[in-house]
Design a protein around this motif. Structure first.
Motif, PDB file in Angstrom:
ATOM      1  N   THR A 180       0.841  -1.204   0.000  1.00  0.00           N
ATOM      2  CA  THR A 180       0.000   0.000   0.000  1.00  0.00           C
ATOM      3  C   THR A 180       0.871   1.247   0.000  1.00  0.00           C
ATOM      4  O   THR A 180       2.048   1.208   0.381  1.00  0.00           O
ATOM      5  CB  THR A 180      -0.961   0.003   1.209  1.00  0.00           C
ATOM      6  OG1 THR A 180      -1.980   0.995   0.997  1.00  0.00           O
ATOM      7  CG2 THR A 180      -0.245   0.284   2.517  1.00  0.00           C
ATOM      8  N   GLY A 181       0.289   2.344  -0.475  1.00  0.00           N
ATOM      9  CA  GLY A 181       1.003   3.616  -0.497  1.00  0.00           C
ATOM     10  C   GLY A 181       2.159   3.649  -1.474  1.00  0.00           C
ATOM     11  O   GLY A 181       3.143   4.344  -1.233  1.00  0.00           O
ATOM     12  N   THR A 182       2.038   2.947  -2.608  1.00  0.00           N
ATOM     13  CA  THR A 182       3.122   2.899  -3.583  1.00  0.00           C
ATOM     14  C   THR A 182       2.734   3.617  -4.873  1.00  0.00           C
ATOM     15  O   THR A 182       1.545   3.810  -5.172  1.00  0.00           O
ATOM     16  CB  THR A 182       3.517   1.457  -3.930  1.00  0.00           C
ATOM     17  OG1 THR A 182       2.451   0.834  -4.678  1.00  0.00           O
ATOM     18  CG2 THR A 182       3.809   0.647  -2.681  1.00  0.00           C
ATOM     19  N   PHE A 183       3.749   3.998  -5.650  1.00  0.00           N
ATOM     20  CA  PHE A 183       3.580   4.590  -6.971  1.00  0.00           C
ATOM     21  C   PHE A 183       4.488   3.807  -7.909  1.00  0.00           C
ATOM     22  O   PHE A 183       5.710   3.901  -7.835  1.00  0.00           O
ATOM     23  CB  PHE A 183       3.967   6.072  -6.934  1.00  0.00           C
ATOM     24  CG  PHE A 183       3.749   6.831  -8.227  1.00  0.00           C
ATOM     25  CD1 PHE A 183       2.846   6.409  -9.178  1.00  0.00           C
ATOM     26  CD2 PHE A 183       4.467   8.007  -8.457  1.00  0.00           C
ATOM     27  CE1 PHE A 183       2.647   7.133 -10.356  1.00  0.00           C
ATOM     28  CE2 PHE A 183       4.277   8.737  -9.613  1.00  0.00           C
ATOM     29  CZ  PHE A 183       3.374   8.303 -10.569  1.00  0.00           C
ATOM     30  N   THR A 184       3.887   2.993  -8.780  1.00  0.00           N
ATOM     31  CA  THR A 184       4.675   2.081  -9.602  1.00  0.00           C
ATOM     32  C   THR A 184       4.272   2.148 -11.065  1.00  0.00           C
ATOM     33  O   THR A 184       3.215   2.661 -11.435  1.00  0.00           O
ATOM     34  CB  THR A 184       4.515   0.621  -9.113  1.00  0.00           C
ATOM     35  OG1 THR A 184       3.133   0.236  -9.205  1.00  0.00           O
ATOM     36  CG2 THR A 184       5.002   0.472  -7.673  1.00  0.00           C
ATOM     37  N   GLU A 185       5.140   1.571 -11.906  1.00  0.00           N
ATOM     38  CA  GLU A 185       4.886   1.380 -13.332  1.00  0.00           C
ATOM     39  C   GLU A 185       5.480   0.038 -13.731  1.00  0.00           C
ATOM     40  O   GLU A 185       6.015  -0.686 -12.878  1.00  0.00           O
ATOM     41  CB  GLU A 185       5.517   2.513 -14.137  1.00  0.00           C
ATOM     42  CG  GLU A 185       7.031   2.594 -13.998  1.00  0.00           C
ATOM     43  CD  GLU A 185       7.643   3.726 -14.809  1.00  0.00           C
ATOM     44  OE1 GLU A 185       6.890   4.530 -15.387  1.00  0.00           O
ATOM     45  OE2 GLU A 185       8.880   3.791 -14.869  1.00  0.00           O
ATOM     46  N   ASN A 186       5.389  -0.319 -14.994  1.00  0.00           N
ATOM     47  CA  ASN A 186       5.915  -1.612 -15.440  1.00  0.00           C
ATOM     48  C   ASN A 186       7.382  -1.792 -15.061  1.00  0.00           C
ATOM     49  O   ASN A 186       7.817  -2.887 -14.728  1.00  0.00           O
ATOM     50  CB  ASN A 186       5.771  -1.758 -16.951  1.00  0.00           C
ATOM     51  CG  ASN A 186       4.315  -1.944 -17.372  1.00  0.00           C
ATOM     52  OD1 ASN A 186       3.463  -2.279 -16.564  1.00  0.00           O
ATOM     53  ND2 ASN A 186       4.030  -1.693 -18.642  1.00  0.00           N
TER      54      ASN A 186
END
Length: 252
Positions: free
Chosen positions: A240-246
């Motif tokens: 939780t509380g993450t900012f991700t991409e591939n």
């Protein structure tokens, strides 16, 4: 033993583009998909396509800028299902077109915020009681690397010279909302994460959906991949509380 709940997933703006690709993939994984769309004709057509693929899906009338529709959508989901497992806040627009910040009308900025930020907040707040009823549950906010203040302020980043005040600031606000909601809902068993789909060849990008992806733009399947990954994690996963991409984690 209590019967295990089917994973019920609401995706806003899911009648086309990344939202529809996400719906297809998650539906094939066995999730029951609720297609949230403001256009009933397109929404019903999307549901029919999913059902033709053997996916369990239903249409939910949902314009994220219409509070009455949001309230009605939450009431319908409660009446028909009693809970919601996953909320994917996918609906978004980009009304500014790289005008200088000193010239961009605040009317245009407000349009970006009405959908990308305030619409997301209104939908999230309306669905939280249903997500609590499903515990554990997930909220996935479709953000953008253009909303990363870390990238925008880095002279070595390709976003350093990008000027899209309304869109970028609305997505930065989405990221802040992700952080705030993730902290508030942690004890409720609800995870909240932001995902960057990347620059994807969709109608959102100003080109026909069936046209070949121009140089520098990825296809819809690639754009949806990280959203699908986050929505496919075990329901009891506590990320939780993450900012991700591939490619991995992004700076806020």
């Amino acid at each position: 033993m209590a019967e295990e709940k089917v994973t019920l997933t609401l995706i806003t703006g899911a009648d086309k583009g990344i939202g529809f690709a996400t719906a297809q993939a998650l539906g094939k994984k066995g999730q029951h998909i609720l297609i949230g769309a403001r256009n009933p004709e397109r929404g019903v057509k999307a549901v029919e396509q999913l059902k033709n693929d053997g996916i369990k899906a239903d249409f939910i009338q949902l314009d994220v800028t219409d509070k009455a529709q949001i309230k009605a959508a939450a009431a319908k989901i409660k009446a028909d299902y009693g809970y919601l497992s996953i909320l994917i806040n996918n609906a978004g627009i980009a009304m500014d077109h790289h005008q200088p910040a000193s010239e961009l009308s605040t009317d245009t900025i407000r349009q970006d915020f009405d959908v990308n930020y305030f619409g997301l907040i209104d939908v999230t707040q309306a669905m939280i009681p249903l997500l609590k009823a499903a515990q554990p549950a997930k909220i996935i906010n479709v953000s953008s690397n253009m909303g990363s203040m870390g990238l925008a302020s880095d002279p070595n980043s390709r976003f350093y010279k990008v000027n899209s005040l309304g869109y970028q600031s609305s997505k930065a606000s989405v990221n802040f909302a992700t952080i705030i909601f993730s902290k508030e809902l942690a004890d409720e068993g609800i995870t909240v994460n932001s995902v960057n789909p990347g620059w994807t060849a969709t109608g959102f990008g100003g080109r026909p959906e069936d046209a070949p992806a121009p140089a520098g733009m990825q296809d819809v399947a690639t754009g949806a991949a990280q959203i699908i990954k986050m929505a496919s994690l075990p329901m009891n996963d506590k990320t939780t509380g993450t900012f991700t991409e591939n490619a991995g984690t992004l700076p806020w």
